[in-house]
Scaffold this active site. Sequence first.
Site, PDB file in Angstrom:
ATOM      1  CB  CYS A  70      65.569   0.574  57.301  1.00 36.65           C
ATOM      2  SG  CYS A  70      64.700  -0.335  56.032  1.00 36.65           S
ATOM      3  CD  GLU A 128      61.661   4.358  50.513  1.00 34.74           C
ATOM      4  OE1 GLU A 128      61.477   3.785  51.597  1.00 34.74           O
ATOM      5  OE2 GLU A 128      60.737   4.576  49.708  1.00 34.74           O
TER       6      GLU A 128
HETATM    7  P1  NAD Z   1      74.000   6.704  55.301  1.00 28.89           P
HETATM    8  O1  NAD Z   1      72.955   7.749  55.304  1.00 28.89           O
HETATM    9  O2  NAD Z   1      75.196   6.891  56.129  1.00 28.89           O
HETATM   10  O3  NAD Z   1      74.519   6.433  53.811  1.00 28.89           O
HETATM   11  C1  NAD Z   1      73.658   6.138  52.723  1.00 28.89           C
HETATM   12  C2  NAD Z   1      74.320   6.527  51.420  1.00 28.89           C
HETATM   13  O4  NAD Z   1      74.561   7.918  51.454  1.00 28.89           O
HETATM   14  C3  NAD Z   1      75.663   5.861  51.143  1.00 28.89           C
HETATM   15  O5  NAD Z   1      75.736   5.518  49.764  1.00 28.89           O
HETATM   16  C4  NAD Z   1      76.668   6.932  51.455  1.00 28.89           C
HETATM   17  O6  NAD Z   1      77.804   6.852  50.627  1.00 28.89           O
HETATM   18  C5  NAD Z   1      75.918   8.217  51.141  1.00 28.89           C
HETATM   19  N1  NAD Z   1      76.336   9.359  51.968  1.00 28.89           N
HETATM   20  C6  NAD Z   1      76.829   9.324  53.228  1.00 28.89           C
HETATM   21  N2  NAD Z   1      77.100  10.571  53.649  1.00 28.89           N
HETATM   22  C7  NAD Z   1      76.764  11.413  52.644  1.00 28.89           C
HETATM   23  C8  NAD Z   1      76.810  12.833  52.486  1.00 28.89           C
HETATM   24  N3  NAD Z   1      77.217  13.647  53.439  1.00 28.89           N
HETATM   25  N4  NAD Z   1      76.375  13.344  51.305  1.00 28.89           N
HETATM   26  C9  NAD Z   1      75.916  12.542  50.344  1.00 28.89           C
HETATM   27  N5  NAD Z   1      75.867  11.203  50.437  1.00 28.89           N
HETATM   28  C10 NAD Z   1      76.279  10.634  51.567  1.00 28.89           C
HETATM   29  O7  NAD Z   1      73.224   5.363  55.710  1.00 28.89           O
HETATM   30  P2  NAD Z   1      73.833   3.932  55.937  1.00 28.89           P
HETATM   31  O8  NAD Z   1      74.634   3.951  57.197  1.00 28.89           O
HETATM   32  O9  NAD Z   1      74.450   3.428  54.687  1.00 28.89           O
HETATM   33  O10 NAD Z   1      72.493   3.084  56.159  1.00 28.89           O
HETATM   34  C11 NAD Z   1      71.869   2.988  57.382  1.00 28.89           C
HETATM   35  C12 NAD Z   1      70.677   3.911  57.490  1.00 28.89           C
HETATM   36  O11 NAD Z   1      69.841   3.762  56.370  1.00 28.89           O
HETATM   37  C13 NAD Z   1      69.795   3.608  58.692  1.00 28.89           C
HETATM   38  O12 NAD Z   1      69.351   4.805  59.268  1.00 28.89           O
HETATM   39  C14 NAD Z   1      68.632   2.851  58.089  1.00 28.89           C
HETATM   40  O13 NAD Z   1      67.456   2.908  58.843  1.00 28.89           O
HETATM   41  C15 NAD Z   1      68.503   3.510  56.777  1.00 28.89           C
HETATM   42  N6  NAD Z   1      67.869   2.613  55.806  1.00 28.89           N
HETATM   43  C16 NAD Z   1      66.625   2.911  55.348  1.00 28.89           C
HETATM   44  C17 NAD Z   1      66.001   2.032  54.467  1.00 28.89           C
HETATM   45  C18 NAD Z   1      64.630   2.288  53.925  1.00 28.89           C
HETATM   46  O14 NAD Z   1      64.252   1.621  52.978  1.00 28.89           O
HETATM   47  N7  NAD Z   1      63.866   3.224  54.451  1.00 28.89           N
HETATM   48  C19 NAD Z   1      66.664   0.890  54.040  1.00 28.89           C
HETATM   49  C20 NAD Z   1      67.930   0.646  54.532  1.00 28.89           C
HETATM   50  C21 NAD Z   1      68.531   1.517  55.397  1.00 28.89           C
END
Ligand code: NAD
Length: 460
Positions: free
Chosen positions: A248, A214
């Site tokens: 998002c 997602e």
């Molecule tokens: P992110 O991708 O930075 O982090 C998401 C999760 O991944 C966190 O739990 C983090 O600890 C983990 N993570 C980060 N780096 C990682 C790595 N290298 N390896 C494994 N895990 C890792 O995203 P964010 O900043 O927390 O959220 C914002 C983003 O999420 C935006 O792009 C937004 O559009 C998207 N988002 C999508 C939805 C949806 O339902 N489609 C909902 C909310 C947010």
Amino acid sequence: MAECANRIEAIIAKQKQYFSSGETLDIKKRLQQLDILRHSLKKYEHDILEALHKDLNKSEHEAYMTEIGIVLEEIRFISKRLKKWAKPKKAKTALSHIGSKSMIIPEPYGTVLIIAPWNYPFQLAVSPLIGALAAGNTAVVKPSELAPSVSGVLSKIIKEAFPPECATVIEGGIEANQELLRQPFDYIFFTGSVPVGKVIMEAAAKQLIPVTLELGGKSPCIVHKDADLKLAAARIVFGKLTNAGQTCIAPDYLLVHKDIKRELLQALKQAIQRFFGNAPENNPAYGKIVNERHFERLIRLLHNENVVTGGTYHKDTLKIAPAIINEADWESPVMQEEIFGPILPVIGYETIEDVIDLVQSRPKPLALYLFTNDKSVKRQVISRISFGGGCINDTLMHAATPYLPFGGVGESGIGNYHGHNSFKTFSHEKSIVKQTNRFDVSFRYPSSKNGLRIIKKLLK
Ligand code: NAD
């Protein structure tokens, strides 16, 4: 590090062992689990609200609507229908299979990993967990380290509600994530950014673990010349400023018909004022940016842009007044990356064809919004542009109903969930043919005399 790895390995081994015992196959037990979760969430409602306020300054109104209420509703919706969904479904029998019966049995994958982001740190961890448990899996939930208060409360709630072999929370940052991705999970459900989504998929591919991703991206909002501008402005501002734009599916930028742009800009300003007053950055109910890094990133996006309203900010409270940018350049940073904050570029267009070409030439968005009553415009936009989901004459609402699947397409994600789709996402559909022993159709055997002739009749 080694201790963290050992602990994670031990938990997954325990969950796998528990799953193999078959206990999660019992539907009554799954319903019980959902009920326990519901009671725990109610019991700790105040703690959840407090944590959401601390991490993101969410007001009670917003937090209940977008985080707690929606999750309670998901439990109610799924619990009511679970027995029916979990039953084996009869399938038709092909002529070639005469005498047999066919069925599809939904079965849980096993032990699943749920990785959640920080922007809806409660909902986006718990909603997939509901689907995972309803489908009969065990689950490891990894909340975002950027919303530490919610992460702590979640860990406490799940620990109290479930034995760790059923469901558990693992807190932590990059190290915990990396260790989790080395484990032999049966499914990974990830919500987060596009770049991290790629990291997850690559790690999952090494073990052929199925994934739901997602993700995010830039979701356009189109306002055509016949739109009801006052209503459109209110609904756009609602969608953009919920959680201070850190959503998002928030409208990332507006494409507005040139004839009505000036009027719409005015209506947007009025809607912002109506919802948050003259100085939203001082309104206690207005959300804050999650941390200094994201705050600085957003301030940088405003540089050299034609900001026609808002944009003032307080670094100490991490709040930015909703900023509207008139005619942002497509090459400027604000039009290149997902904004994820209270900044709204507004760009004029002349024909709906131009809009379709523009959006089609970019990555497929997670959401798209269209404000118009023109049937032909609706038809063209909906049928010719590929996107995850969206609304006509509204924003965000398609994600808030259990009756619609929610997810992206292309760069905005893989798979979907909510309601029945959550159950389906966390279930494998096992196909079974129950053959009769009363007779034996022999045309398939190599020794069959007229075998080939019959096969050619059946399969043409
Ligand atoms: P992110 O991708 O930075 O982090 C998401 C999760 O991944 C966190 O739990 C983090 O600890 C983990 N993570 C980060 N780096 C990682 C790595 N290298 N390896 C494994 N895990 C890792 O995203 P964010 O900043 O927390 O959220 C914002 C983003 O999420 C935006 O792009 C937004 O559009 C998207 N988002 C999508 C939805 C949806 O339902 N489609 C909902 C909310 C947010």
